[in-house]
Design a protein around this motif. Sequence first.
Motif, PDB file in Angstrom:
ATOM      1  N   PHE A   1       0.809  -1.225   0.000  1.00  0.00           N
ATOM      2  CA  PHE A   1       0.000   0.000   0.000  1.00  0.00           C
ATOM      3  C   PHE A   1       0.839   1.270   0.000  1.00  0.00           C
ATOM      4  CE2 PHE A   1      -2.519  -3.308   2.155  1.00  0.00           C
ATOM      5  CZ  PHE A   1      -3.516  -3.448   1.207  1.00  0.00           C
ATOM      6  N   THR A   2       2.083   1.179  -0.440  1.00  0.00           N
ATOM      7  CA  THR A   2       2.956   2.346  -0.500  1.00  0.00           C
ATOM      8  C   THR A   2       2.990   2.888  -1.922  1.00  0.00           C
ATOM      9  OG1 THR A   2       4.339   1.559   1.302  1.00  0.00           O
ATOM     10  CG2 THR A   2       5.321   3.163  -0.190  1.00  0.00           C
ATOM     11  N   GLN A   3       2.761   4.194  -2.025  1.00  0.00           N
ATOM     12  CA  GLN A   3       2.890   4.896  -3.297  1.00  0.00           C
ATOM     13  C   GLN A   3       3.781   6.105  -3.056  1.00  0.00           C
ATOM     14  OE1 GLN A   3      -1.246   5.714  -4.173  1.00  0.00           O
ATOM     15  NE2 GLN A   3      -1.316   4.012  -5.591  1.00  0.00           N
ATOM     16  N   VAL A   4       4.903   6.149  -3.739  1.00  0.00           N
ATOM     17  CA  VAL A   4       5.804   7.286  -3.538  1.00  0.00           C
ATOM     18  C   VAL A   4       5.447   8.458  -4.443  1.00  0.00           C
ATOM     19  CG1 VAL A   4       7.683   5.879  -2.651  1.00  0.00           C
ATOM     20  CG2 VAL A   4       7.598   6.419  -5.078  1.00  0.00           C
ATOM     21  N   HIS A   5       4.784   8.175  -5.560  1.00  0.00           N
ATOM     22  CA  HIS A   5       4.257   9.219  -6.443  1.00  0.00           C
ATOM     23  C   HIS A   5       2.759   8.979  -6.512  1.00  0.00           C
ATOM     24  CE1 HIS A   5       8.304  10.223  -7.620  1.00  0.00           C
ATOM     25  NE2 HIS A   5       8.515   9.035  -8.147  1.00  0.00           N
ATOM     26  N   SER A   6       2.002   9.737  -5.770  1.00  0.00           N
ATOM     27  CA  SER A   6       0.578   9.420  -5.635  1.00  0.00           C
ATOM     28  C   SER A   6      -0.332  10.378  -6.390  1.00  0.00           C
ATOM     29  CB  SER A   6       0.198   9.378  -4.157  1.00  0.00           C
ATOM     30  OG  SER A   6       0.493  10.618  -3.545  1.00  0.00           O
ATOM     31  N   GLY A   7       0.092  10.839  -7.545  1.00  0.00           N
ATOM     32  CA  GLY A   7      -0.751  11.711  -8.334  1.00  0.00           C
ATOM     33  C   GLY A   7      -1.920  10.960  -8.953  1.00  0.00           C
ATOM     34  N   ALA A   8      -2.970  11.670  -9.269  1.00  0.00           N
ATOM     35  CA  ALA A   8      -4.168  11.043  -9.831  1.00  0.00           C
ATOM     36  C   ALA A   8      -3.888  10.371 -11.168  1.00  0.00           C
ATOM     37  CB  ALA A   8      -5.263  12.099  -9.992  1.00  0.00           C
ATOM     38  N   ALA A   9      -2.937  10.891 -11.925  1.00  0.00           N
ATOM     39  CA  ALA A   9      -2.634  10.323 -13.237  1.00  0.00           C
ATOM     40  C   ALA A   9      -2.035   8.919 -13.131  1.00  0.00           C
ATOM     41  CB  ALA A   9      -1.669  11.233 -13.994  1.00  0.00           C
ATOM     42  N   GLU A  10      -1.328   8.638 -12.044  1.00  0.00           N
ATOM     43  CA  GLU A  10      -0.679   7.346 -11.904  1.00  0.00           C
ATOM     44  C   GLU A  10      -1.618   6.286 -11.346  1.00  0.00           C
ATOM     45  OE1 GLU A  10       0.903  10.163 -10.675  1.00  0.00           O
ATOM     46  OE2 GLU A  10       2.386  10.369 -12.243  1.00  0.00           O
ATOM     47  N   GLY A  11      -2.384   6.633 -10.329  1.00  0.00           N
ATOM     48  CA  GLY A  11      -3.308   5.678  -9.735  1.00  0.00           C
ATOM     49  C   GLY A  11      -2.603   4.463  -9.159  1.00  0.00           C
ATOM     50  N   GLY A  12      -3.352   3.408  -8.940  1.00  0.00           N
ATOM     51  CA  GLY A  12      -2.785   2.168  -8.435  1.00  0.00           C
ATOM     52  C   GLY A  12      -3.097   1.959  -6.970  1.00  0.00           C
ATOM     53  N   THR A  13      -2.813   0.751  -6.505  1.00  0.00           N
ATOM     54  CA  THR A  13      -3.107   0.383  -5.123  1.00  0.00           C
ATOM     55  C   THR A  13      -1.878   0.380  -4.226  1.00  0.00           C
ATOM     56  OG1 THR A  13      -2.760  -1.957  -5.609  1.00  0.00           O
ATOM     57  CG2 THR A  13      -5.018  -1.105  -5.856  1.00  0.00           C
ATOM     58  N   GLY A  14      -0.707   0.426  -4.809  1.00  0.00           N
ATOM     59  CA  GLY A  14       0.497   0.317  -4.014  1.00  0.00           C
ATOM     60  C   GLY A  14       0.824  -1.117  -3.633  1.00  0.00           C
ATOM     61  N   LEU A  15       0.275  -2.072  -4.374  1.00  0.00           N
ATOM     62  CA  LEU A  15       0.514  -3.485  -4.084  1.00  0.00           C
ATOM     63  C   LEU A  15       1.420  -4.179  -5.090  1.00  0.00           C
ATOM     64  CD1 LEU A  15      -3.036  -4.597  -2.914  1.00  0.00           C
ATOM     65  CD2 LEU A  15      -0.971  -4.373  -1.525  1.00  0.00           C
ATOM     66  N   GLY A  16       1.548  -3.645  -6.289  1.00  0.00           N
ATOM     67  CA  GLY A  16       2.280  -4.322  -7.360  1.00  0.00           C
ATOM     68  C   GLY A  16       3.702  -4.687  -7.001  1.00  0.00           C
ATOM     69  N   LEU A  17       4.456  -3.759  -6.452  1.00  0.00           N
ATOM     70  CA  LEU A  17       5.855  -4.034  -6.131  1.00  0.00           C
ATOM     71  C   LEU A  17       5.988  -4.906  -4.886  1.00  0.00           C
ATOM     72  CD1 LEU A  17       7.505  -0.632  -7.030  1.00  0.00           C
ATOM     73  CD2 LEU A  17       7.658  -2.806  -8.270  1.00  0.00           C
ATOM     74  N   ALA A  18       5.062  -4.772  -3.947  1.00  0.00           N
ATOM     75  CA  ALA A  18       5.074  -5.659  -2.773  1.00  0.00           C
ATOM     76  C   ALA A  18       4.822  -7.100  -3.209  1.00  0.00           C
ATOM     77  CB  ALA A  18       4.029  -5.208  -1.756  1.00  0.00           C
ATOM     78  N   ILE A  19       3.877  -7.281  -4.112  1.00  0.00           N
ATOM     79  CA  ILE A  19       3.584  -8.621  -4.645  1.00  0.00           C
ATOM     80  C   ILE A  19       4.777  -9.142  -5.435  1.00  0.00           C
ATOM     81  CG2 ILE A  19       2.169  -9.853  -6.343  1.00  0.00           C
ATOM     82  CD1 ILE A  19      -0.181  -8.049  -5.373  1.00  0.00           C
ATOM     83  N   THR A  20       5.373  -8.285  -6.233  1.00  0.00           N
ATOM     84  CA  THR A  20       6.534  -8.683  -7.028  1.00  0.00           C
ATOM     85  C   THR A  20       7.669  -9.160  -6.124  1.00  0.00           C
ATOM     86  OG1 THR A  20       5.924  -7.192  -8.825  1.00  0.00           O
ATOM     87  CG2 THR A  20       8.230  -7.877  -8.727  1.00  0.00           C
ATOM     88  N   ARG A  21       7.932  -8.422  -5.071  1.00  0.00           N
ATOM     89  CA  ARG A  21       8.990  -8.831  -4.134  1.00  0.00           C
ATOM     90  C   ARG A  21       8.661 -10.164  -3.476  1.00  0.00           C
ATOM     91  NH1 ARG A  21      10.836  -5.053   0.740  1.00  0.00           N
ATOM     92  NH2 ARG A  21      10.484  -6.638   2.286  1.00  0.00           N
ATOM     93  N   ARG A  22       7.417 -10.339  -3.088  1.00  0.00           N
ATOM     94  CA  ARG A  22       6.996 -11.598  -2.455  1.00  0.00           C
ATOM     95  C   ARG A  22       7.144 -12.764  -3.434  1.00  0.00           C
ATOM     96  NH1 ARG A  22       6.561 -14.845   1.680  1.00  0.00           N
ATOM     97  NH2 ARG A  22       4.584 -15.902   1.837  1.00  0.00           N
ATOM     98  N   PHE A  23       6.691 -12.574  -4.676  1.00  0.00           N
ATOM     99  CA  PHE A  23       6.807 -13.633  -5.685  1.00  0.00           C
ATOM    100  C   PHE A  23       8.266 -13.983  -5.953  1.00  0.00           C
ATOM    101  CE2 PHE A  23       2.506 -13.110  -8.122  1.00  0.00           C
ATOM    102  CZ  PHE A  23       1.827 -13.612  -7.031  1.00  0.00           C
TER     103      PHE A  23
END
Length: 110
Positions: free
Chosen positions: A62-84
């Motif tokens: 749930f971490t987003q370092v660039h949280s502008g509306a244009a980027e969006g996202g949940t902040g889970l992609g990289l956490a999942i990637t690291r776990r995988f």
Amino acid sequence: MKSDKTKLRQCLLNLLSNAAKFTRDGVIRMEAFRTAEDIVFRVADAGRGMTPEQSAKLFEPFTQVHSGAAEGGTGLGLAITRRFCGLMGGEISLESTVGEGSTFTIRLPA
């Protein structure tokens, strides 16, 4: 390489998706190569880049370092990637420079 192709595909999709999201003008590069012990996948973008402080918390859920509306996202992609990556016996690392972009490197056992 023996690996979980579904997890690997998701990891690469997450990295490429983030690179596309944060690169407005510039090039996104993806490369894959083998070392003596690993298969290495590298995704480099020409986005905003991050400070060391931002980079340090980037893989937390749930971490987003660039949280502008244009980027969006949940902040889970990289956490999942690291776990995988960990589940597949590998790791992910990041090199980033503000104003120049970021490079994510996945190393998995060959």
